[in-house]
Design an enzyme around this catalytic site. Structure first.
Site, mmCIF file in Angstrom:
data_model
loop_
_atom_site.group_PDB
_atom_site.id
_atom_site.type_symbol
_atom_site.label_atom_id
_atom_site.label_comp_id
_atom_site.label_asym_id
_atom_site.label_seq_id
_atom_site.Cartn_x
_atom_site.Cartn_y
_atom_site.Cartn_z
ATOM 1 N N THR A 1 41.427 43.007 36.641
ATOM 2 C CA THR A 1 40.608 44.098 37.149
ATOM 3 C C THR A 1 41.455 44.991 38.039
ATOM 4 O O THR A 1 42.633 44.743 38.257
ATOM 5 C CB THR A 1 39.417 43.529 37.935
ATOM 6 O OG1 THR A 1 38.563 44.586 38.325
ATOM 7 C CG2 THR A 1 39.863 42.795 39.168
ATOM 8 N N GLY B 1 41.883 39.955 40.444
ATOM 9 C CA GLY B 1 42.398 38.607 40.299
ATOM 10 C C GLY B 1 41.438 37.455 40.264
ATOM 11 O O GLY B 1 41.653 36.473 40.977
ATOM 12 N N GLY B 2 40.355 37.488 39.477
ATOM 13 C CA GLY B 2 39.555 36.307 39.198
ATOM 14 C C GLY B 2 39.171 35.508 40.438
ATOM 15 O O GLY B 2 38.604 36.029 41.404
#
Length: 533
Positions: A347, A429-430
């Protein structure tokens, strides 16, 4: 160390410098922060295509006039055809595919968020810049080309085997069948035409009109369950973000199906245990926040999904008694057990603050690198694979249902401080998003770091993020040896990363001080910049 950037009339931060420049150009022309963010969002969808696209989702948290918090939810639901039985008929079992047409099963919502932001700007804030102006930079860069970044080149090479045969990918993102090198021109003329059509006819054309009909036919042709009726049913929503009171500030983040609640829980638990020590790079701080992260992630994994399908509300999970009970489980001298959690995701996060203090914390994503890998042949839209986060297990909290919004790691953060400061901050970053948010916020508010220092200090990651699939506690190599050794002695499974590693995310932070001074920091791990005037 890089110095923070200061300004008075406007400031913007993005993980690609051209997106920050697009935002500032709009502010210089008298636009407001919402208009500036639309321009930045369109530009970064062109220049950072491995991380986001107009075929993805977006979320906005806004600090409005008189510090009134607001938000825009622009995430798409799964197709009406997307049932567990339908996937079984396609021969899919075990898990949903991460690439290809079957992975493109949710509506792309981000363009609807641009439209909602423009309407809010015009109706409540006197916004006057037309969409043709706001998308101008993006159209220019898509049509005439933008230089490929080193990160895009390296990531494309890493994922090439999985992506090169996906419909439309090679024609769009490879050059004569080869991965483009850093600095090589990448042109996306079909995307330029699509952006031009959106600019002329409005964001609604993406969902209802000739463009929508074209994309629906293209999606069906590549095997997606999405149909025109799914696009037509989609609308962005104005929402009230989640809000939580901690020492010295009121914190805001996005509602489910995002993990904004997790970001708030980590800071709330940290506020209660008060075990950060005196060193922002010391083992006490890292351990306390890692353990708070484990506690918050357990709540996430048990409960978070589309709120229409949740059995408890976000308010229940933010109840002080519930947070007290979580904090009581913290052990100051020992690492709690840790196992596999969510899949990695990609993202971008960006922030803008204008001269009047209107601030936007924004995030836009296609989930995995290049999303589904499918690039629609006529429109040039790279479609997300956010729906592959659904489970085919009927008993799972995030089980697939038609018309359901998938769980999102995306969550843009904002804080309103008692000392008169307001700030927007975030990262890609998840699993790393809530961790990095808590890290840079705490370093700024507790340890006194300026935004640039808070971001540049070595960081860590518990679990997975883009390009990294192990579940260890990962530390950048710049941490003191004593910190690493102490964490290992506490029982943390430590894995060392490079000194400036992309795995820990591309963070940013903007602060508006009580006297009106604007201050910002960007992440040198990215291709980004802070720009102010």
């Amino acid at each position: 160390m890089t110095q923070p950037v200061y300004g008075r009339r406007g400031i913007a931060v993005a993980p690609h410098a051209l997106a920050a420049e697009s935002a500032i150009a709009v502010l210089r022309e008298g636009g407001n922060a919402l208009e500036a963010m639309i321009a930045a969002a369109a530009t970064i969808a062109v220049v950072y295509p491995h991380m986001n696209s107009i075929g993805g989702d977006g979320f906005w948290v806004i600090n409005g006039p008189d510090n009134r918090a607001g938000g825009i939810e622009a995430c798409g639901a799964s197709a009406a055809l997307a049932t567990r039985d339908w996937y079984a008929q396609q021969g899919v079992s075990g898990a949903l595919p991460a690439r290809g047409g079957l992975a493109a099963l949710t509506v792309a919502g981000t363009v609807s968020g641009w439209g909602a932001a423009q309407r809010l700007s015009q109706q409540a804030l006197g916004g006057r810049l037309p969409l043709t102006r706001l998308l101008d930079d993006a159209i220019e860069l898509a049509r005439h080309g933008m230089p490929v970044t080193r990160g895009q080149s390296q990531l494309t090479q890493t994922k090439l085997a999985d992506l090169k045969d996906r419909p439309g990918f090679a024609d769009t993102f490879l050059s004569a069948g080869q991965v483009p090198q850093a600095g090589q021109w990448l042109r996306q003329p079909r995307l330029a035409d699509t952006l031009s059509q959106i600019a002329r006819r409005g964001t609604d054309s993406f969902y209802r009109g000739a463009l929508a009909r074209q994309m629906a036919a293209e999606l069906e042709a590549v095997g997606s369950p999405l149909r025109l009726s799914d696009l037509q049913a989609h609308q962005a929503r104005l929402v009230d973000p989640l809000s939580l009171r901690c020492t010295g500030a009121r914190l805001h983040n996005m509602i489910p199906p995002t993990q904004g609640l997790v970001s708030l829980l980590i800071l709330a638990i940290m506020d209660r245990i008060k075990a950060s020590g005196q060193d922002p790079e010391g083992p006490a701080f890292v351990h306390a926040q890692v353990e708070a992260t484990k506690l918050a992630f357990a709540v996430r994994d048990a409960h978070l999904t589309d709120p229409a399908f949740m059995k408890v509300t976000a308010a229940d999970l933010l109840d002080p008694a519930h947070i007290d009970a979580l904090a009581a489980r913290f052990q100051a001298d020992r690492a709690a057990p840790w196992g596999r959690r969510s899949d990695p995701g990609d993202t971008i996060w960006m922030g803008v603050i204008d001269r009047n203090g209107l601030a936007v914390s924004f995030i836009q994503s296609i989930y995995h690198e290049y999303g589904s890998g499918v690039v629609l042949p006529g429109s040039g839209v790279n479609w997300q694979n956010r729906g592959c986060s659904f489970s085919l297990d009927a008993g799972h909290v995030n089980t697939l249902e038609p018309g359901k919004k998938p769980f999102h790691t995306l969550n843009p953060a904002m804080a309103q401080c008692d000392d008169g400061r307001s700030m927007v901050y975030g990262t890609m970053g998840g699993d790393g998003q809530p961790q990095t948010q808590a890290t840079i916020y705490t370093r700024n508010t507790l340890f006194g770091d300026d935004p640039q220092q808070a971001i540049e200090r070595p960081r860590w990651l518990l679990g997975r993020t883009w390009g990294n699939a192990s579940d260890t506690l990962k530390l950048e190599a710049r941490f003191p040896a004593a910190t690493v050794q102490t964490l290992q002695s506490m029982g943390h499974e430590v894995e060392m990363l490079g000194p400036w590693d992309d795995a820990v995310g591309h963070a940013g932070m903007l602060v508006r001080h009580a006297n009106g001074v604007l201050e910002g920091g960007f992440d040198p791990r990215s291709n980004g910049a802070v720009v102010a005037f």
